[in-house]
Design a protein around this motif. Structure first.
Motif, short mmCIF file in Angstrom:
data_model
loop_
_atom_site.label_atom_id
_atom_site.label_comp_id
_atom_site.label_asym_id
_atom_site.label_seq_id
_atom_site.Cartn_x
_atom_site.Cartn_y
_atom_site.Cartn_z
N PRO A 21 0.92 -1.22 0.02
CA PRO A 21 0.20 -0.06 0.12
C PRO A 21 0.38 1.39 -0.44
O PRO A 21 2.10 1.35 0.82
N VAL A 22 1.24 1.97 -1.00
CA VAL A 22 1.06 3.55 -1.00
C VAL A 22 0.83 4.93 -1.00
O VAL A 22 1.03 5.81 -0.42
N ILE A 23 -0.78 4.86 -0.87
CA ILE A 23 -1.40 6.52 -0.71
C ILE A 23 -2.77 5.21 0.33
O ILE A 23 -3.10 4.10 0.05
N SER A 42 11.12 12.20 -1.13
CA SER A 42 11.09 10.57 -2.03
C SER A 42 10.26 9.61 -1.74
O SER A 42 10.54 8.92 -0.42
N GLY A 43 9.63 9.17 -2.43
CA GLY A 43 8.98 7.60 -1.63
C GLY A 43 7.60 7.53 -1.20
O GLY A 43 7.27 6.92 -0.93
N CYS A 44 7.23 9.08 -1.30
CA CYS A 44 6.13 9.35 -0.43
C CYS A 44 4.50 9.48 -0.63
O CYS A 44 3.65 8.63 0.02
N GLY A 45 4.97 8.87 -2.39
CA GLY A 45 3.72 8.87 -3.02
C GLY A 45 3.35 9.80 -4.26
O GLY A 45 2.27 9.36 -4.75
N LYS A 46 4.27 11.01 -3.92
CA LYS A 46 3.46 12.10 -4.66
C LYS A 46 3.47 11.40 -6.11
O LYS A 46 2.13 11.71 -7.19
N SER A 47 3.82 11.03 -6.65
CA SER A 47 3.74 10.65 -8.77
C SER A 47 2.85 9.96 -8.62
O SER A 47 2.36 9.61 -9.42
N THR A 48 2.48 9.01 -7.62
CA THR A 48 1.85 8.07 -8.15
C THR A 48 0.05 8.55 -7.95
O THR A 48 -0.48 8.41 -8.81
N LEU A 49 0.09 9.35 -6.79
CA LEU A 49 -1.24 10.38 -7.07
C LEU A 49 -1.13 10.95 -8.04
O LEU A 49 -2.74 11.38 -8.57
P1 ADP Z 1 7.12 9.61 -5.11
O1 ADP Z 1 6.70 10.70 -6.07
O2 ADP Z 1 6.79 10.89 -3.31
O3 ADP Z 1 8.81 9.75 -4.83
P2 ADP Z 1 5.82 7.72 -5.71
O4 ADP Z 1 4.50 7.39 -5.92
O5 ADP Z 1 7.16 7.25 -7.00
O6 ADP Z 1 6.90 8.54 -4.54
O7 ADP Z 1 6.32 5.93 -5.26
C1 ADP Z 1 5.39 5.95 -3.41
C2 ADP Z 1 6.03 4.53 -3.38
O8 ADP Z 1 5.49 3.72 -4.32
C3 ADP Z 1 7.42 4.20 -3.09
O9 ADP Z 1 7.33 3.61 -2.49
C4 ADP Z 1 7.50 3.13 -4.78
O10 ADP Z 1 8.69 2.84 -3.99
C5 ADP Z 1 6.38 2.70 -4.97
N1 ADP Z 1 6.08 2.62 -6.79
C6 ADP Z 1 6.10 3.66 -7.17
N2 ADP Z 1 5.51 2.88 -8.52
C7 ADP Z 1 5.06 1.30 -8.81
C8 ADP Z 1 5.35 0.52 -9.02
N3 ADP Z 1 5.37 0.95 -10.10
N4 ADP Z 1 4.95 -0.50 -8.75
C9 ADP Z 1 5.63 -0.94 -7.29
N5 ADP Z 1 5.61 0.05 -6.47
C10 ADP Z 1 5.45 0.85 -6.78
#
Ligand code: ADP
Ligand code: ADP
Length: 229
Positions: A21-23, A42-49
């Motif tokens: 779970p990331v968000i 870094s890694g907090c989920g910004k790009s994913t969001l």
């Molecule tokens: P940020 O943009 O804040 O650096 P990300 O949104 O890139 O963070 O990543 C959030 C978390 O989701 C991280 O722990 C990352 O390792 C994980 N993650 C991102 N993309 C994937 C993916 N395609 N598959 C598995 N885990 C992912």
């Protein structure tokens, strides 16, 4: 232009025992025309969001709406979203004009409309005198403005910026930040901007979302989040 609603948004990568779970349930209402910066380590989920707002990443739970439409229900071709990345590739064999016009051409807009939109964007971005050049004949900053122009001409409802300044040297970073501010002043497009840099957040944002470990820790004006200088 449109508002963006995040309603209890959840994301996990993988499933079952491997679920990551990331968000963890993010709620936010971003007003029509507002400039919001999402900041966090870094890694907090910004790009994913951001990618979920763009419809480039599936949502595991909750809902994201742009205006009155739920993102997952909008056909990709109908999404009025433009995303500006850290690295954008321009077509090397095309002129600046052709690079900016390309997305409209494949959408079959009439040539006079394409010309008008490209001219308007080129005016705002101070590219009018460069329209016949090839990308290799431009400076790094000019290339970046062409990439932004390509997003603007589509007349999107929403702009998404994924750390667009982080690969630039200090001078270009300041210059590009000013251009992004000018763009927002002139076009007023609802904007979501992701960065790990607090200074960028403070200078660009009307409101700031502070993320940590997949949760939204704060959502407020720069003064509310960082206090008065
Ligand atoms: P940020 O943009 O804040 O650096 P990300 O949104 O890139 O963070 O990543 C959030 C978390 O989701 C991280 O722990 C990352 O390792 C994980 N993650 C991102 N993309 C994937 C993916 N395609 N598959 C598995 N885990 C992912
Ligand atoms: P275009 O980027 O010109 O829309 P593509 O074929 O590359 O054309 O993309 C098709 C769809 O995929 C777009 O309409 C959009 O919904 C989504 N998409 C592609 N690139 C982006 C982007 N940079 N930001 C947001 N959505 C995108």
């Amino acid at each position: 232009m449109a508002s963006i609603s995040l309603r209890n948004v959840v994301k996990q990568y993988g499933s079952g025992a491997k679920a990551n779970p990331v968000i963890h349930g993010v709620n936010a209402e971003i007003a029509d025309g507002e400039f919001v910066v999402i900041v966090g380590p870094s890694g907090c989920g910004k790009s994913t969001l951001l990618r979920m707002v763009a419809g480039l990443e599936e949502i595991s739970g909750g809902e994201i709406a742009i205006g009155d439409r739920v993102v997952n229900e909008i056909e990709p071709a109908e999404r009025d979203i433009a995303m500006v990345f850290q690295n954008y590739a321009l077509y090397p064999h095309m002129s600046v004009f052709e690079n900016m016009a390309y997305g409209l051409k494949i959408r079959k807009l009439p040539p006079e409309q394409i010309r008008a939109r490209v001219d308007k964007a080129a005016g705002i971005l101070e590219l009018s005198h460069l329209l016949q050049r090839r990308p290799r004949e431009l400076s790094g900053g000019q290339r970046q403005r062409v990439a932004m122009g390509r997003a603007i001409v589509r007349d999107p409802q929403v702009f998404l910026f994924d750390e667009p300044l982080s690969n630039l040297d200090a001078k270009l970073r300041v210059q590009t930040r000013l251009e992004i501010q000018k763009l927002h002043r002139e076009l007023g497009v609802t904007s979501l901007f992701v960065t790990h840099d607090q200074v960028e957040a403070m200078t660009l944002a009307q409101r700031i979302v502070v993320m940590n470990g997949g949760r939204m820790e704060q959502f407020g004006t720069p003064e509310e989040v960082y206090g008065r200088p």
